[in-house]
Scaffold this motif. Structure first.
Motif, PDB file in Angstrom:
ATOM      1  N   PRO A  22     -14.128  -9.765 -13.574  1.00  0.00           N
ATOM      2  CA  PRO A  22     -14.264 -10.078 -12.142  1.00  0.00           C
ATOM      3  C   PRO A  22     -15.248  -9.188 -11.389  1.00  0.00           C
ATOM      4  N   VAL A  51      -5.925  -7.158   5.031  1.00  0.00           N
ATOM      5  CA  VAL A  51      -7.361  -7.078   4.734  1.00  0.00           C
ATOM      6  C   VAL A  51      -7.641  -7.287   3.249  1.00  0.00           C
ATOM      7  N   PHE A  52      -6.642  -7.480   2.448  1.00  0.00           N
ATOM      8  CA  PHE A  52      -6.827  -7.502   0.995  1.00  0.00           C
ATOM      9  C   PHE A  52      -6.959  -8.901   0.406  1.00  0.00           C
ATOM     10  N   ARG A  65     -18.742  -6.881   2.640  1.00  0.00           N
ATOM     11  CA  ARG A  65     -18.194  -6.716   3.984  1.00  0.00           C
ATOM     12  C   ARG A  65     -19.057  -5.754   4.791  1.00  0.00           C
ATOM     13  N   PHE A  95      -9.109 -13.145  -5.885  1.00  0.00           N
ATOM     14  CA  PHE A  95      -8.700 -13.627  -7.207  1.00  0.00           C
ATOM     15  C   PHE A  95      -7.502 -12.853  -7.725  1.00  0.00           C
ATOM     16  N   ALA A  96      -7.264 -11.655  -7.188  1.00  0.00           N
ATOM     17  CA  ALA A  96      -6.195 -10.821  -7.712  1.00  0.00           C
ATOM     18  C   ALA A  96      -4.932 -10.893  -6.878  1.00  0.00           C
ATOM     19  N   THR A 114       0.530  -9.893  -5.461  1.00  0.00           N
ATOM     20  CA  THR A 114      -0.550  -9.827  -6.442  1.00  0.00           C
ATOM     21  C   THR A 114      -0.281 -10.771  -7.601  1.00  0.00           C
ATOM     22  N   LYS A 174     -13.673  -5.162  -5.319  1.00  0.00           N
ATOM     23  CA  LYS A 174     -14.346  -6.452  -5.173  1.00  0.00           C
ATOM     24  C   LYS A 174     -14.266  -6.937  -3.725  1.00  0.00           C
ATOM     25  N   ASN A 175     -13.107  -6.652  -3.114  1.00  0.00           N
ATOM     26  CA  ASN A 175     -12.848  -7.056  -1.752  1.00  0.00           C
ATOM     27  C   ASN A 175     -13.832  -6.478  -0.761  1.00  0.00           C
ATOM     28  N   PHE A 182      -5.681   0.912   1.371  1.00  0.00           N
ATOM     29  CA  PHE A 182      -5.193   0.546   0.029  1.00  0.00           C
ATOM     30  C   PHE A 182      -4.114   1.511  -0.440  1.00  0.00           C
ATOM     31  N   CYS A 235       0.822  -1.204   0.000  1.00  0.00           N
ATOM     32  CA  CYS A 235       0.000   0.000   0.000  1.00  0.00           C
ATOM     33  C   CYS A 235       0.852   1.248   0.000  1.00  0.00           C
ATOM     34  N   PRO A 271     -15.865 -15.154  -6.693  1.00  0.00           N
ATOM     35  CA  PRO A 271     -14.670 -14.560  -6.079  1.00  0.00           C
ATOM     36  C   PRO A 271     -13.690 -15.600  -5.571  1.00  0.00           C
ATOM     37  N   ASP A 323     -15.441  -3.212   8.358  1.00  0.00           N
ATOM     38  CA  ASP A 323     -14.360  -3.901   7.657  1.00  0.00           C
ATOM     39  C   ASP A 323     -14.046  -3.221   6.334  1.00  0.00           C
ATOM     40  N   TYR A 353      -2.533  -4.583  -8.622  1.00  0.00           N
ATOM     41  CA  TYR A 353      -3.999  -4.651  -8.537  1.00  0.00           C
ATOM     42  C   TYR A 353      -4.398  -5.679  -7.485  1.00  0.00           C
ATOM     43  N   ARG A 354      -5.071  -5.179  -6.424  1.00  0.00           N
ATOM     44  CA  ARG A 354      -5.468  -6.078  -5.328  1.00  0.00           C
ATOM     45  C   ARG A 354      -6.976  -6.251  -5.266  1.00  0.00           C
ATOM     46  N   ALA A 355      -7.680  -5.736  -6.271  1.00  0.00           N
ATOM     47  CA  ALA A 355      -9.141  -5.879  -6.327  1.00  0.00           C
ATOM     48  C   ALA A 355      -9.813  -5.330  -5.079  1.00  0.00           C
ATOM     49  N   VAL A 358     -10.379  -1.516   4.497  1.00  0.00           N
ATOM     50  CA  VAL A 358      -9.877  -1.632   3.123  1.00  0.00           C
ATOM     51  C   VAL A 358      -9.681  -0.252   2.522  1.00  0.00           C
ATOM     52  N   VAL A 374     -12.419 -17.832  -7.338  1.00  0.00           N
ATOM     53  CA  VAL A 374     -11.528 -18.226  -8.440  1.00  0.00           C
ATOM     54  C   VAL A 374     -10.113 -17.749  -8.140  1.00  0.00           C
ATOM     55  N   PHE A 405     -19.366 -13.229 -11.168  1.00  0.00           N
ATOM     56  CA  PHE A 405     -18.012 -13.750 -11.060  1.00  0.00           C
ATOM     57  C   PHE A 405     -17.824 -14.429  -9.712  1.00  0.00           C
TER      58      PHE A 405
END
Lengths: 253, 714, 530
Positions: free
Chosen positions: C144, A196-197, C223, A201-202, A164, C218-219, C235, A123, C151, C227, C213-215, C231, C153, C149
């Motif tokens: 995604p 927390v990440f 939530r 999928f990523a 990642t 989507k994350n 980030f 981050c 998640p 929570d 890219y940590r999505a 995030v 996956v 999608f």
């Protein structure tokens, strides 16, 4: 130009005495909860409050998994009986398995070790704290640690970030390009458990593709904790001293 | 003498046989015939040249006598013998190389005509060098010029090539006109055509005549030699010709220009003035610097080699200029040393430039591509060509133990001897030219690092480079011969220098060999004897090392001090070579032994973690030399021919197109203005031709009037 | 201008220009934002009107995968009016929506991201694909961000696609591509820069981002708000407080929660502390990029002082864990805040001395003046924000344009420069650091007694929350479902917006200036990649 020289010489030396003496300056470390004995129902409630599951209640005893702590402070703020707090910064811990026990880099690297820093989805905080190791307060050069931009010269791979998917291959290539002997230091909760990440999928939940030798928990770990990790991986800090106050670390792992 | 007559006769016979065979045999047989007859002719030339050099006797043969012009006499003195030997040295491998190389033209262009032209050209060059009177010289010269024009023009279907050939012809003829005027001035004083007569009359020539003859001959022959400002044709014509012809053009025909300059200004009319020498020195140094600048930024292999030829001829010319200044200042020994350096470098240039042009031809043949931006990685596909090309590149970049080092070092050292001159202004000019030549030498290293690295190392940057194939065995043999010559000339300067000194001695009446390659460290002059103890020390220190091991002398002495300054500067590439080999061997052994215990892990190259490292992500030749282009922007003077940005929609770019156009510096300052003026003149004259009878009558009247007035005034 | 005036100004302008041309466009306003519901075919025209004729800046695009439609929300903002949401809906199963990038170029990357993550085709966009999901790692069919999608996956570790080739634009003899990254230099965030160059002269730079890219979006889905806040906060750590603030603003907006005055003032105090620290770090980066080691060390000392002040005051060096919906998680002692403000004053003193020395270091100025210049017009077209825009004479600042949290009661300037080069960006950083110090002092002085937090009930709904992060405008779109969980979270970050304009500064320059251009941009990759 000479003005800069004079300015530099006039500036007092702020460098920490760590590791010869502990650093006690305020604000140098966010600290971390440590194992605490509390009434049973309070303990269970505290464990539930933790957003990343770093706390586990065993009866009256709340134990801490530093690799999961993200300093949300939810176990100390807004609660009647908070967790005990460890204000130190010697958090780094060796990570070995039975198949591959931890062994520090040999004596040849005590005077000088080169570090490749790879960002695998960080981050910005861990990376900033790693960068601060070069500032006059921490000055890791005095301890013989140098950052190199190429894995060909690197002895230590310092990874920050949760790993990642887009960085996976580059990270793997960097590790493979390093000459042996080499060690991996995973810095920050993201690199250990994904914070927390992850997992998603990523992103992986931490660096698992590579054999991590030393784990430095914290979100972000303060510079001295990272320095402690580097000393540990070069065999210059006793592994036993690490985790002082975090004795449960090994068990929680 | 008899033997030489026989050789000369068989040379002409071989030539005739070659011409006849080429004319009669089918196309596909011509290359083989050409290789046989061509190399036979080259070997005979070498035999003649070496014999004359070894014996020191002049060879002459009177062929026939034509009433008004006198006898047609062929004559090879030691000076001509140097050129003839160098020519043989180049033509032998070139002829061998042609055997395989020419087959690429089979079916597209007539190989018969190539065979006829090639044999004719060899004969014309040899005759140019062997004539001893003005008429025969000019006839042979013209034959050489026209035949070489045809050969440059060989791929006549390519418009660029015909244009280049035409430019070469026009500029060459302009030079010839200047040379003819120079000869007329000499003939006017001498009253005869033979060189001997001209030589005889030289002593009485006045200063104005001397300057006129010098300027006309220097710039006239300078065009052929590719010196500034008449070098515009060279970088176009040399790449246009087939590679084997390019090798002859660069390795032999450029020498003819130098031959002309030397013959007229050193032999027929020896200079007594410092001025011409300074002009030659400055023009040579500038040519060298400009040549190497353009060579460094050129990406076409052959165009780069052509510019590099200008550079090398420039170095030779600078050494000649230094010799002229030394000679005019009464330093006969120094003059001899400078001339020896010049001839040595010229011979070396013939060898390595021939080698490099053949290498470029092999690359062109093997990869079908000679633009460095689209080559790369050839060392894997063409290992032998790469090795020979590397030898040539090391030699031309003046790296020991190869020949370029010996002669270039000698040249620079000779320039440094200008401290012994008295005029301060001359010393300053020498210093500046020395600096220019030093810069040239370093740029040459850059240039050939780039050339070799971009062509042979790295990843192939085009499909053509990726599927290249090794050259034919005859081509490899040809390159191998030249590579061996480069090495031999580099490690045996103590044999080369006396031979060249013998050629120079009649011109300067002083021997450079005694100064440069003394039999032993005798004191320079009896008056300034070195102390006996010092000589003894030196002997014990090992100056004589290898005297009984090597069959000849091993040291080149560059400076000997006197009693007040008892130092000796000397070098020996002959001794250095085995030492070098030994050191390399030791290092190899040390590495081999030292790392035997370790395991070697090979990892792919580190690419920063990109998904894939493409050939297009590696440095191109343009990129490598771009800093030179930026620093010397004033010389290159680029202009943007195209600087467009294409967009598919507003703010979305699809292409950034840029093209840089550079005008060759000689074009910009000389050729283009000249062409502009002549165009203007032609237009003005055309305007006079209106076709009206009255107008023409008026012109006649006006002219008559002018003539009358002029006659009255004069 | 009061909120009422703003609303009025906006409606009149929009009504006049839009109604006349597109009668079927519905315009409504809730006092904070005007919503322009328009059919897809009118979208381009309406957006062009807002951008070109009414002087709105493009804020960002929020795509939502609703049950039956794709909902696309284009955010526009202007200092003269309330926010404007242009909402258009495309009925499923159609997967094509009109692109506005040609008219409003700032939407370029937003549309590319949406195309990659939602699998939507933006009709008329000339360059799509290989953006967030790198083509050498992900198959083109992965979308995604769709609800469908799975998640769970996981992408398998495989060798990158050997056929991947970067886009080449430069057509010049001898030009080649110099890849820098993703692992390059000493300690840098991962990003790949593709430099098209002919040796020393770089013609064009093309950044390839999203290695990190940590999505995040989507994350956050599914939530709880608490929570989700973690995030949003974490980030991008260099602007953690700003992003948690924007997130809390959104949640508070949905719930109609008013933060008590002490909480609001402390938020300003902490946000400015973060801005100051960020700018000092950016200045350090610029000094280091010009190899001015002493200056870089001086700035590094100041940065560490600020970090320690933050740590001592709040418990965390990067101000993590402070913002919660409804206020702050803990109160700070008033005396400690005032002490901190005083200490920050000495930091500013050191910073001013550093600036004066830099201003007279010719070797430094030679390297930074005129480097990486961005013209005002280009900054406007690309919708740049923050110090970078302000160095190009575009004085956009949400603290002024759309005031929040009581900023309107404080005195501060929005510094700007006109030349748009690296030096201008440095001067803006210095000037903003000074303004932040002033704000720190004012807010510490004005701290009233009272609570810092009110209980914040979570309600269903959606809203934008925003804040001027250290790097520029940050907008967080938060939609909370009936179960109190987050349904959609979309942070629009200044780094994402400004990286889009990076190529403007990195054109036709000498290779050795590249690190300087990068440093004067001082952008966060984490904030862009999310």
């Amino acid at each position: 130009m000479s003005n800069w020289v004079i300015r530099g010489l006039r500036t007092p030396v702020p460098t920490t005495r760590f590791p010869a003496a502990p650093e006690r300056a305020r604000g140098a470390s966010p600290g971390m909860p440590r194992a605490t004995v509390l009434p049973e129902e309070v303990a269970a409630d505290l464990a539930r409050r933790c957003p990343t599951g770093a706390l586990a209640a065993h009866g009256e005893r709340v134990v801490v998994d530093p690799a999961r702590c993200v300093h949300s402070f939810r176990c100390v703020r807004g609660v009647a009986s908070p967790m005990d707090w460890n204000h130190g910064n010697e958090w780094a811990a060796p990570r070995g398995t039975d198949a591959r026990p931890f062994g520090p880099l040999g004596a040849a690297f005590r005077g000088s070790a080169h570090i490749l820093v790879v960002d695998a989805g960080d981050c910005g905080a861990c990376l900033a704290e790693v960068k601060h190791l070069n500032n006059p307060y921490y000055n890791m050069h005095r301890l013989g640690f140098f950052v190199t931009p190429t894995p060909r010269n690197a002895d230590i791979l310092l990874v920050v970030g949760s790993g990642t998917v887009n960085m996976r291959w580059a990270l793997r290539k960097a590790y493979e390009a390093m000459p042996a002997p080499k060690r991996v230091v995973a810095v920050g909760t993201c690199a250990l458990t994904g914070s927390v990440f992850a997992p998603s999928f990523a992103s992986d939940a931490g660096i698992h593709d590579l054999p991590v030798d030393v784990a430095v928990p914290g979100s972000p770990p303060p510079p001295l904790a990272i320095l402690h990790g580097l000393l540990l991986v070069t065999g210059r800090a006793p592994a036993a001293r690490s985790g002082s106050g975090l004795v449960d670390t090994a068990k929680a792992d | 003498m008899m033997a030489l007559n026989v050789l000369a006769a068989s040379f002409l016979t071989a030539c005739a046989a070659g011409v006849i065979a080429s004319a009669t045999l089918p196309d596909r047989r011509v290359p083989a015939v050409l290789a046989c007859t061509g190399s036979a002719m080259a070997m005979m030339l070498m035999a003649i040249g070496l014999t004359v050099l070894a014996t020191g006797h002049l060879w002459s043969a009177t062929l026939w006598t034509v009433a008004p012009f006198g006898a047609l006499t062929l004559e090879v003195d030691r000076l001509a013998a140097v050129f003839i030997t160098a020519m043989g040295l180049v033509c032998l491998p070139v002829s061998l190389f042609s055997a395989g190389y020419l087959l690429r033209y089979l079916g597209r262009y007539s190989l018969r005509s190539f065979g006829i032209l090639y044999h004719g050209l060899l004969a014309a060059i040899a005759l140019t060098l062997a004539t001893s009177d003005v008429l025969a010289f000019l006839l042979a010269w013209e034959a050489m010029a026209i035949l070489s024009y045809f050969l440059v023009n060989y791929e006549h279907e390519q418009r660029e090539h015909t244009h280049a050939g035409y430019l070469m012809l026009v500029m060459g003829e302009a030079g010839t006109v200047a040379v003819m005027v120079a000869f007329l001035l000499l003939i006017n004083a001498a009253g005869g055509l033979p060189f001997a007569a001209l030589r005889h009359a030289a002593a009485t020539a006045g200063v104005q005549t001397r300057w006129a003859v010098f300027l006309l001959s220097f710039f006239g022959f300078g065009v052929k030699a590719g010196l500034l400002p008449g070098s515009s044709w060279l970088p176009r014509a040399h790449p246009a010709a087939p590679a084997n012809v390019s090798a002859v053009l660069s390795g032999v025909i450029l020498n003819l220009g130098l031959y002309g300059i030397i013959r007229v200004n050193l032999d027929l009319l020896p200079a007594h003035l410092v001025g011409p020498g300074i002009v030659v020195l400055v023009v040579g140094s500038l040519s060298a610097l400009v040549g190497i600048l353009y060579a460094t930024t050129q990406n076409d292999l052959k165009a780069m080699l052509a510019h590099s030829s200008i550079e090398n001829i420039g170095i030779v010319t600078a050494a000649l200029g230094a010799g002229l200044v030394f000679g005019a200042s009464g330093e006969a020994t120094l003059a001899s040393m400078a001339y020896v350096a010049a001839l040595y470098h010229m011979v070396n240039h013939s060898a390595y430039k021939g080698l490099l042009f053949l290498g470029a031809g092999a690359v062109d043949g093997g990869a079908g591509e000679r633009h460095m931006d689209r080559l790369g990685g050839l060392i894997r596909r063409m290992p032998w060509t790469a090795m020979f090309f590397l030898v040539g590149a090391l030699a031309i970049a003046a790296m020991p133990p190869f020949n370029g080092f010996a002669s270039e070092w000698l040249t620079l050292q000779t320039l440094l001897r200008s401290v012994e001159l008295h005029a301060t202004a001359v010393k300053i000019v020498f210093a500046l030219c020395g600096a220019a030549l030093a810069l040239t030498a370093s740029l040459a290293a850059t240039c050939f690092v780039k050339t070799f690295a971009m062509s042979f190392l790295g990843l192939p940057r085009s499909g053509a480079a990726g599927s290249a194939h090794e050259a034919a065995p005859t081509a490899l043999a040809a390159m191998g011969i030249l590579a061996a010559v480069c090495l031999a000339l580099g490690i045996l300067p103590t044999y080369t220098i006396p031979a060249l000194s013998g050629a120079v001695a009649p011109l300067t009446h002083a021997s450079a060999a005694d100064a440069l390659v003394p039999s032993f460290f005798a004191p320079a002059t009896p008056g300034h004897a070195l102390p006996a103890s010092f000589v003894a020390d030196f002997r014990t220190l090992g100056a004589q090392v290898g005297r009984h091991l090597l069959p000849g002398r091993g040291l080149i002495v560059l400076l000997r001090g006197g009693t007040d300054n008892p130092v000796v500067f000397a070098m020996s590439t002959s001794y250095a070579f085995p030492v070098l080999l030994g050191l390399i061997g030791l290092v190899y052994l040390a590495v081999h032994v030292g790392t035997r215990a370790r395991t070697l892990a090979r990892r792919p190259r580190w690419d920063g973690g990109v998904p894939r490292l493409d050939p297009e992500m590696t440095y191109t030749a343009t990129g490598f030399s771009n800093p030179v282009r930026v620093v010397f922007n004033a010389v290159f003077h680029p202009s943007m021919a195209d600087d467009t940005t294409e967009v598919v929609a507003e703010h979305f770019r699809t292409a950034v197109r840029r093209a840089r156009v550079e005008t060759y510096v000689a074009d910009r300052f000389v050729a283009d203005p000249l062409a502009g003026w002549s165009h203007g003149l032609a237009r003005a004259l055309a305007a006079m031709h209106r076709g009206g009878l009255n107008t023409y009558a008026a012109y006649v009247l006006l002219t008559l009037l002018l003539v009358l007035v002029a006659a009255r005034l004069l | 201008m009061s909120p009422v005036d703003r609303a009025g100004a906006s409606r009149t302008g929009i009504d006049a220009l839009v109604r006349a041309e597109w009668p079927d466009v519905a315009i409504s306003s809730d006092g904070r934002a005007a919503t322009i519901a328009c059919p897809p075919e009118a979208l381009r025209g309406v957006c062009r009107r807002l951008f070109s004729d009414l002087g709105y800046a493009f804020g960002g695009l929020v795509v939502e995968d609703a049950q039956a439609v794709w909902s696309l929300r284009y955010l526009f903002y202007s200092p003269l009016a309330e926010l404007a949401h242009v909402v258009t809906e495309c009925v499923k199963p159609s997967e094509t929506v009109p692109s506005i990038s040609v008219e409003v170029h700032a939407a370029d990357w937003h549309e590319r991201e949406a195309e990659d993550l939602f699998g939507l085709g933006f009709e008329g966009h000339p360059r799509l694909g290989d953006f967030v999901l790198h083509n050498d790692v992900w198959p083109e069919s992965v979308a995604p961000m769709r609800r469908s999608f799975d998640p769970a996956v996981r992408a398998p570790l495989h060798r990158p696609d050997p056929n991947w080739a970067p886009l080449r634009l430069v057509d010049e003899p001898g030009a080649f591509l110099m890849p820098v990254g993703p692992i390059y230099s000493d300690i840098t965030e991962s990003a790949l820069f593709l430099l098209e160059t002919v040796g020393e002269d770089v013609i064009r730079v093309f950044p390839r981002l999203f290695y990190k890219y940590r999505a995040v979006e989507k994350n956050a889905e599914g939530r709880s708000v608490d929570d989700g806040l973690l995030v949003a906060e974490r980030f991008a750590a260099t602007s953690a407080f700003a992003h948690s603030l924007a997130f809390c603003h959104a949640v508070e907006q949905i719930g109609g929660i008013a933060v008590p005055p002490r909480g609001r003032t402390l938020r300003i105090f902490l946000a400015e502390l973060e801005r100051l620290r960020h700018h000092v770090a950016a200045i350090e980066g610029i000094c280091a990029s010009t190899a001015l080691a002493v200056a870089a060390s001086q700035a590094a000392i100041l940065e560490e002082q600020l970090l320690r002040l933050s740590g001592a005051l709040t418990g965390h060096r990067y101000l993590f864990g402070l913002n919660v919906p409804g206020g702050l998680a803990r109160d700070l002692e008033t005396a400690a805040c005032r002490e901190t403000a005083a200490s920050v004053g000495t930091v500013l003193h050191g910073l001013s001395r550093l600036r004066e020395m830099l201003r007279f270091s010719s070797s430094f100025l030679d390297r930074i003046e005129g480097v990486g210049a961005i013209a005002e017009q280009a900054a406007l077209t690309h919708g740049l924000v923050g110090p970078i825009a302000r160095a190009s004479n575009v004085a956009r600042d949400l603290r002024r344009a759309q005031p929040y949290g009581g900023y309107e009661q404080f005195e501060f300037q929005v510094p700007r420069e006109t030349t748009g080069d690296g030096y201008a960006r440095l001067l803006v950083l210095f000037a903003e650091a000074e303004q932040s110090t002033g704000l720190l002092r004012q807010s510490a002085d004005r701290l009233s007694e009272g609570p810092v937090h009110v209980p914040a009930p979570i309600r269903a709904g959606a809203a934008f929350g925003w804040c001027e992060a250290p790097l520029g405008a940050a907008f967080h779109w938060v939609r909370i479902g009936a179960d109190g969980r987050i349904e959609r979270f979309r942070p629009i970050t200044p780094s994402f917006v400004n990286w889009h304009g990076f190529h403007l500064a990195a054109e036709n320059f000498a290779f050795q200036d590249f690190p300087i251009i990068l440093a004067t941009f001082g952008l966060s990759v984490a904030e862009c990649d999310r």
